[in-house]
Design a protein around this motif. Structure first.
Motif, PDB file in Angstrom:
ATOM      1  N   LEU A 108      10.097   7.928  -4.199  1.00 37.47           N
ATOM      2  CA  LEU A 108       9.474   6.952  -3.304  1.00 37.47           C
ATOM      3  C   LEU A 108       9.969   7.118  -1.861  1.00 37.47           C
ATOM      4  O   LEU A 108       9.162   7.227  -0.923  1.00 37.47           O
ATOM      5  CB  LEU A 108       9.778   5.546  -3.820  1.00 37.47           C
ATOM      6  CG  LEU A 108       8.977   4.372  -3.241  1.00 37.47           C
ATOM      7  CD1 LEU A 108       8.943   3.227  -4.249  1.00 37.47           C
ATOM      8  CD2 LEU A 108       9.591   3.869  -1.937  1.00 37.47           C
ATOM      9  N   VAL A 109      11.282   7.165  -1.683  1.00 37.80           N
ATOM     10  CA  VAL A 109      11.798   7.238  -0.315  1.00 37.80           C
ATOM     11  C   VAL A 109      11.525   8.602   0.313  1.00 37.80           C
ATOM     12  O   VAL A 109      11.302   8.703   1.529  1.00 37.80           O
ATOM     13  CB  VAL A 109      13.308   6.903  -0.268  1.00 37.80           C
ATOM     14  CG1 VAL A 109      13.542   5.467  -0.678  1.00 37.80           C
ATOM     15  CG2 VAL A 109      14.140   7.848  -1.103  1.00 37.80           C
ATOM     16  N   LEU A 110      11.501   9.670  -0.488  1.00 35.13           N
ATOM     17  CA  LEU A 110      11.196  10.988   0.073  1.00 35.13           C
ATOM     18  C   LEU A 110       9.720  11.118   0.408  1.00 35.13           C
ATOM     19  O   LEU A 110       9.358  11.829   1.356  1.00 35.13           O
ATOM     20  CB  LEU A 110      11.634  12.089  -0.903  1.00 35.13           C
ATOM     21  CG  LEU A 110      13.143  12.226  -1.127  1.00 35.13           C
ATOM     22  CD1 LEU A 110      13.442  13.386  -2.062  1.00 35.13           C
ATOM     23  CD2 LEU A 110      13.886  12.408   0.192  1.00 35.13           C
ATOM     24  N   THR A 111       8.853  10.460  -0.348  1.00 35.01           N
ATOM     25  CA  THR A 111       7.433  10.431   0.011  1.00 35.01           C
ATOM     26  C   THR A 111       7.242   9.748   1.359  1.00 35.01           C
ATOM     27  O   THR A 111       6.480  10.216   2.221  1.00 35.01           O
ATOM     28  CB  THR A 111       6.614   9.695  -1.069  1.00 35.01           C
ATOM     29  OG1 THR A 111       6.724  10.399  -2.304  1.00 35.01           O
ATOM     30  CG2 THR A 111       5.145   9.601  -0.671  1.00 35.01           C
ATOM     31  N   LEU A 112       7.940   8.645   1.550  1.00 33.85           N
ATOM     32  CA  LEU A 112       7.883   7.955   2.836  1.00 33.85           C
ATOM     33  C   LEU A 112       8.388   8.856   3.956  1.00 33.85           C
ATOM     34  O   LEU A 112       7.739   8.976   5.009  1.00 33.85           O
ATOM     35  CB  LEU A 112       8.717   6.677   2.778  1.00 33.85           C
ATOM     36  CG  LEU A 112       8.963   5.977   4.119  1.00 33.85           C
ATOM     37  CD1 LEU A 112       7.650   5.549   4.748  1.00 33.85           C
ATOM     38  CD2 LEU A 112       9.897   4.783   3.928  1.00 33.85           C
ATOM     39  N   GLN A 113       9.530   9.505   3.751  1.00 34.07           N
ATOM     40  CA  GLN A 113      10.089  10.370   4.783  1.00 34.07           C
ATOM     41  C   GLN A 113       9.130  11.505   5.119  1.00 34.07           C
ATOM     42  O   GLN A 113       8.934  11.848   6.300  1.00 34.07           O
ATOM     43  CB  GLN A 113      11.440  10.933   4.315  1.00 34.07           C
ATOM     44  CG  GLN A 113      12.106  11.879   5.311  1.00 34.07           C
ATOM     45  CD  GLN A 113      12.611  11.175   6.549  1.00 34.07           C
ATOM     46  OE1 GLN A 113      12.582   9.948   6.635  1.00 34.07           O
ATOM     47  NE2 GLN A 113      13.091  11.929   7.512  1.00 34.07           N
ATOM     48  N   THR A 114       8.508  12.090   4.103  1.00 37.48           N
ATOM     49  CA  THR A 114       7.553  13.177   4.338  1.00 37.48           C
ATOM     50  C   THR A 114       6.381  12.685   5.176  1.00 37.48           C
ATOM     51  O   THR A 114       5.959  13.356   6.133  1.00 37.48           O
ATOM     52  CB  THR A 114       7.037  13.738   3.000  1.00 37.48           C
ATOM     53  OG1 THR A 114       8.148  14.204   2.232  1.00 37.48           O
ATOM     54  CG2 THR A 114       6.073  14.889   3.229  1.00 37.48           C
ATOM     55  N   MET A 115       5.841  11.522   4.839  1.00 39.59           N
ATOM     56  CA  MET A 115       4.699  10.978   5.573  1.00 39.59           C
ATOM     57  C   MET A 115       5.049  10.749   7.043  1.00 39.59           C
ATOM     58  O   MET A 115       4.260  11.077   7.942  1.00 39.59           O
ATOM     59  CB  MET A 115       4.238   9.671   4.922  1.00 39.59           C
ATOM     60  CG  MET A 115       3.027   9.036   5.579  1.00 39.59           C
ATOM     61  SD  MET A 115       2.388   7.601   4.672  1.00 39.59           S
ATOM     62  CE  MET A 115       3.695   6.390   4.987  1.00 39.59           C
ATOM     63  N   LEU A 116       6.226  10.208   7.292  1.00 42.24           N
ATOM     64  CA  LEU A 116       6.616   9.905   8.665  1.00 42.24           C
ATOM     65  C   LEU A 116       6.892  11.173   9.471  1.00 42.24           C
ATOM     66  O   LEU A 116       6.517  11.274  10.644  1.00 42.24           O
ATOM     67  CB  LEU A 116       7.858   9.007   8.672  1.00 42.24           C
ATOM     68  CG  LEU A 116       7.704   7.634   8.004  1.00 42.24           C
ATOM     69  CD1 LEU A 116       9.027   6.880   8.081  1.00 42.24           C
ATOM     70  CD2 LEU A 116       6.585   6.835   8.628  1.00 42.24           C
ATOM     71  N   ILE A 117       7.551  12.156   8.848  1.00 40.84           N
ATOM     72  CA  ILE A 117       7.906  13.377   9.559  1.00 40.84           C
ATOM     73  C   ILE A 117       6.679  14.240   9.837  1.00 40.84           C
ATOM     74  O   ILE A 117       6.487  14.743  10.944  1.00 40.84           O
ATOM     75  CB  ILE A 117       8.954  14.195   8.762  1.00 40.84           C
ATOM     76  CG1 ILE A 117      10.291  13.450   8.731  1.00 40.84           C
ATOM     77  CG2 ILE A 117       9.139  15.575   9.364  1.00 40.84           C
ATOM     78  CD1 ILE A 117      10.933  13.272  10.086  1.00 40.84           C
TER      79      ILE A 117
END
Length: 505
Positions: free
Chosen positions: A36-45
């Motif tokens: 979940l948190v890595l999906t968020l990080q990927t989307m933002l980056i």
């Protein structure tokens, strides 16, 4: 005796299912948290670069000028970088899960607005609003990793994956931007965030436990001065790239930034609950780590920006071809990050940071040899692989340096400052590199070899500007190698980590 034995046995069996945040999470639950948190990080980056390849179509659709189109990137970075410190503090005070969900909701709504934009002004407003959402959500990623993975070995692996998606997110954005633009429309580089954001909003309450809220007042003075100061600084560099260093508005922006950031330091030194505890910068390793990250992000963002132009304008790649050209880089970042995370307990973050920076610098130096006749396989693939190896390795090391030894109550502020360096380093570095590119291109335009046609002359000028910018980028990453010499040798940053490094894997 039996009455004493039974309760003791029952207690032993009950312990693994006790509902504490660290012990209650099953292995599957931890994987979901990390996903979940890595999906968020990927989307933002990736949203920093996903619009890069779509810019030609976007300019034609909404009537952007060449200068105006740069604000599609700049408006996002200004809001993102300028508000990150406030986002980090908000997560500490309100709870990191709540901060994540608020940021994702704003980001998702802004993505929908941007995809539907019918004018340049609407799109720029949507991109700035995306930056606001990203500033609220991004600091929660590292904070949630820290709270959900208290075990040092598990946290090191989670940070390795975080570094992998952070390093490869820009390349993934370029690939995704090319695919979406070619197959659908430039609008889908924004629409794609909507289903991802909705999925995150549904999953977050299920898999993330809320962190302890710290009763406190917001440091409004620090929030306002840091946000305004960083925004002025980022704007000053972007303005310099467009209008020159002597432009009155450029000079005014830098002067305002200097005053506001000086006031910010004074306010934080006197605040009872500062938005950014200045003691985070008192540690020598952490101070040099933040500076190293800024240098590397400056060089990395410039590399992506200029290579996309070179591939499309000089070598004639289509958007999808230009995006796919970065796939080897993304794959090597992922692979190098995984290997570096396994090596971390033995080598320590200092060596990984230095080795990664040296590899990035070597790749950029290799890029300075590009010519208009360059071939992808012989002239571009090699330096892309070397740079990818360096990025994956360095990000594991420097992230570990910056997040080691942080008190739980300051994880949000620390991760917010880390993300500030990522965004402002990219924005400031890109603006500086564009200024270098412009000066080199103007000089090259006066020295075009005789006999070249219009297209060949344009290719010559662009290549000279790009290679000069790459040389400056190599200088930035070389400085990062020197910075690691100032760091104290430390395996991971905690006594527990040192014990882990000596124990079995």
């Amino acid at each position: 005796m039996s009455e004493e034995t039974v309760p003791r046995t029952a207690s032993r069996h009950d312990t693994p299912t006790a509902p504490g945040p660290a012990k209650a999470a099953s292995r599957r639950g931890n994987r979901m948290v990390l996903a979940l948190v890595l999906t968020l990080q990927t989307m933002l980056i990736l949203d920093v670069n996903v619009v890069n390849i779509a810019l030609p179509d976007l300019k034609a659709a909404l009537g952007f000028s060449a200068t105006g189109a740069s604000w599609v990137l700049s408006s996002y970075l200004l809001a993102f970088g300028g508000l990150l410190l406030l986002g980090g503090r908000a997560g500490d005070v309100l709870g990191h899960r709540r901060g994540l969900m608020t940021g994702v909701a704003v980001f998702t709504a802004a993505s929908l607005l941007g995809g539907l934009a019918g004018s340049a002004a609407t799109l720029l407003a949507a991109r700035a609003l995306q930056g606001v959402g990203a500033a609220l959500a991004a600091p929660t990623v590292l904070a949630l990793i820290a709270t959900h993975f208290p075990d040092e070995k598990a946290r090191a692996r989670a940070l390795g994956l975080y570094a992998a998606v952070s390093g490869s997110g820009a390349a993934i954005g370029l690939v995704g931007g090319g695919l979406l633009t070619d197959w659908l429309s430039w609008r889908w580089v924004l629409f794609v965030n909507v289903p991802i954001g909705i999925a995150l909003l549904i999953a977050a309450p299920v898999f993330l436990h809320e962190t302890t809220r710290k009763p406190a007042r917001f440091d409004l003075g620090g929030a306002l001065t840091s946000t305004a100061g960083m925004s002025a600084l980022v704007y000053g560099f972007i303005r310099a790239a467009e209008s020159g260093w002597a432009d009155p508005l450029t000079l005014t922006s830098f002067a305002l930034a200097a005053v506001l950031l000086a006031v910010f330091v004074v306010v934080e030194s006197r605040a009872e609950q500062p938005i950014t505890p200045l003691r985070l910068l008192a540690d020598r390793n952490r101070a040099t780590g933040y500076l190293a990250l800024l240098f590397v992000m400056a060089a990395g963002n410039a590399m992506f920006f200029f290579l996309t132009q070179f591939l499309q304008e000089v070598l004639g790649f289509t958007p999808i071809q230009a995006g796919l050209a970065f796939v080897p880089l993304a794959l090597l970042i992922l692979g190098a990050s995984s290997v570096a995370a396994r090596m971390l307990p033995r080598t320590g973050p200092r060596l990984l940071t230095a080795a990664g920076a040296a590899a990035i610098s070597a790749g950029l130096v290799w890029f300075t040899r590009l010519t208009p006749e360059a071939d992808y396989l012989s002239a571009l693939l090699g330096p892309l692989l070397v740079a990818g190896l360096g990025m994956g390795t360095l990000l594991v090391g420097v992230t570990t340096v910056l997040m080691s030894g942080i008190a739980p109550k300051e994880t949000g502020a620390a991760s917010g400052l880390l993300n500030v360096m990522q965004q402002t380093g990219g924005a400031l570095g890109l603006a500086l590199m564009v200024t270098v590119f412009g000066a080199a291109a103007r000089d090259a335009a006066e020295e075009v070899p005789a006999g070249l046609g219009t297209k060949a002359a344009a290719d010559f000028v662009l290549t000279e500007g790009v290679t000069t910018a790459f040389a400056w980028g190599a200088g930035f990453t070389a400085l990062t190698v020197l910075l690691t010499l100032l760091m104290r040798p430390a395996p991971v940053g905690h006594a527990g980590a040192r014990a882990e490094a000596e124990g079995p894997e």
